[in-house]
Design a protein around this motif. Structure first.
Motif, PDB file in Angstrom:
ATOM      1  N   ARG A 269      38.586  40.137  53.146  1.00 25.58           N
ATOM      2  CA  ARG A 269      39.407  40.170  54.360  1.00 25.58           C
ATOM      3  C   ARG A 269      38.727  39.329  55.435  1.00 25.58           C
TER       4      ARG A 269
ATOM      5  N   ALA B 242      48.385  41.777  40.101  1.00 24.49           N
ATOM      6  CA  ALA B 242      48.436  41.225  41.454  1.00 24.49           C
ATOM      7  C   ALA B 242      47.938  42.232  42.484  1.00 24.49           C
ATOM      8  N   THR B 243      48.191  43.509  42.250  1.00 26.10           N
ATOM      9  CA  THR B 243      47.709  44.522  43.206  1.00 26.10           C
ATOM     10  C   THR B 243      46.191  44.625  43.178  1.00 26.10           C
TER      11      THR B 243
ATOM     12  N   VAL C  36      44.182  42.105  42.532  1.00 18.91           N
ATOM     13  CA  VAL C  36      43.698  40.922  43.257  1.00 18.91           C
ATOM     14  C   VAL C  36      43.756  41.187  44.746  1.00 18.91           C
ATOM     15  N   SER C  37      44.856  41.739  45.202  1.00 21.09           N
ATOM     16  CA  SER C  37      45.016  42.027  46.628  1.00 21.09           C
ATOM     17  C   SER C  37      43.981  43.042  47.110  1.00 21.09           C
ATOM     18  N   LYS C  38      43.691  44.017  46.276  1.00 20.48           N
ATOM     19  CA  LYS C  38      42.742  45.072  46.647  1.00 20.48           C
ATOM     20  C   LYS C  38      41.331  44.532  46.848  1.00 20.48           C
ATOM     21  N   TYR C  39      40.932  43.578  46.016  1.00 18.57           N
ATOM     22  CA  TYR C  39      39.554  43.094  46.052  1.00 18.57           C
ATOM     23  C   TYR C  39      39.374  41.770  46.788  1.00 18.57           C
ATOM     24  N   MET C  40      40.408  41.309  47.477  1.00  9.50           N
ATOM     25  CA  MET C  40      40.277  40.070  48.247  1.00  9.50           C
ATOM     26  C   MET C  40      39.383  40.291  49.455  1.00  9.50           C
TER      27      MET C  40
ATOM     28  N   GLY D 117      46.559  33.317  49.410  1.00  6.41           N
ATOM     29  CA  GLY D 117      46.924  34.730  49.392  1.00  6.41           C
ATOM     30  C   GLY D 117      46.774  35.306  47.992  1.00  6.41           C
ATOM     31  N   ALA D 118      47.096  36.579  47.863  1.00  5.04           N
ATOM     32  CA  ALA D 118      46.958  37.267  46.581  1.00  5.04           C
ATOM     33  C   ALA D 118      47.834  36.657  45.492  1.00  5.04           C
TER      34      ALA D 118
ATOM     35  N   HIS E  26      46.219  35.237  42.082  1.00  2.00           N
ATOM     36  CA  HIS E  26      46.685  35.861  40.846  1.00  2.00           C
ATOM     37  C   HIS E  26      47.160  34.794  39.863  1.00  2.00           C
TER      38      HIS E  26
ATOM     39  N   SER F 112      38.606  34.090  46.453  1.00  2.00           N
ATOM     40  CA  SER F 112      39.142  34.432  47.769  1.00  2.00           C
ATOM     41  C   SER F 112      38.226  33.939  48.879  1.00  2.00           C
TER      42      SER F 112
END
Length: 151
Positions: free
Chosen positions: A35, A26-27, A29-33, A9-10, A14, A2
């Motif tokens: 920002r 996928a969630t 991945v999104s959580k630990y991206m 994006g996530a 993923h 990331s």
């Protein structure tokens, strides 16, 4: 991944992790991206304060006559001193007529830098082309702005 690819994006990350054989949701991945902070954009009020000297507004309003006809008044308003720069009246407004009014309002390279207008259909391709030919950047009001005036 990331941090190295800020435009990914996530879902993309993923997918890349799955290609590498790393089974992760996928969630997760999104959580630990990482920002990435975006620079703050200027507000509408800041835009107006910065460009008020080089901005005009154009709009139509209607006037009913005693013979139950409707006349359309085209108005060009300068924001710096709140002056009416130009107005014209017609019973049948067209895009060609509106483009001509813009040419009459700003002769000999006196065009402003910004022109604020709404999303009315009367501002057709002829008007948009005329605005671009005059070197004016048009600023469109938000679609919900019309409802704010009617309430």
């Amino acid at each position: 991944m990331s941090r190295d690819n800020p435009l990914w994006g996530a879902p993309r990350i993923h997918g890349e992790l799955l290609k590498l054989g790393i089974a992760v949701g996928a969630t997760s991945v999104s959580k630990y991206m990482v920002r990435h902070r975006k620079p703050p954009s200027q507000t509408w009020r800041t835009f107006l304060e910065n460009h008020v000297k080089n901005m005009v507004s154009v709009d139509f309003f209607t006037v009913p006559t005693i013979q139950f006809q409707v006349l359309y008044v085209f108005l060009v308003l300068a924001h710096d001193h709140r002056w009416i720069l130009h107005f014209a009246v017609t019973a049948h407004p067209t895009a060609e007529w509106t483009a001509q009014q813009l040419r009459e309002a700003f002769p000999w390279d006196t065009a402003p830098r910004h022109l604020l207008r709404d999303r009315d259909r009367i501002f057709g391709n002829n008007v948009v082309d005329q605005i671009k030919a005059m070197g004016i950047k048009q600023v469109l009001s938000a679609p919900s702005a019309a409802s704010a005036w009617t309430t």
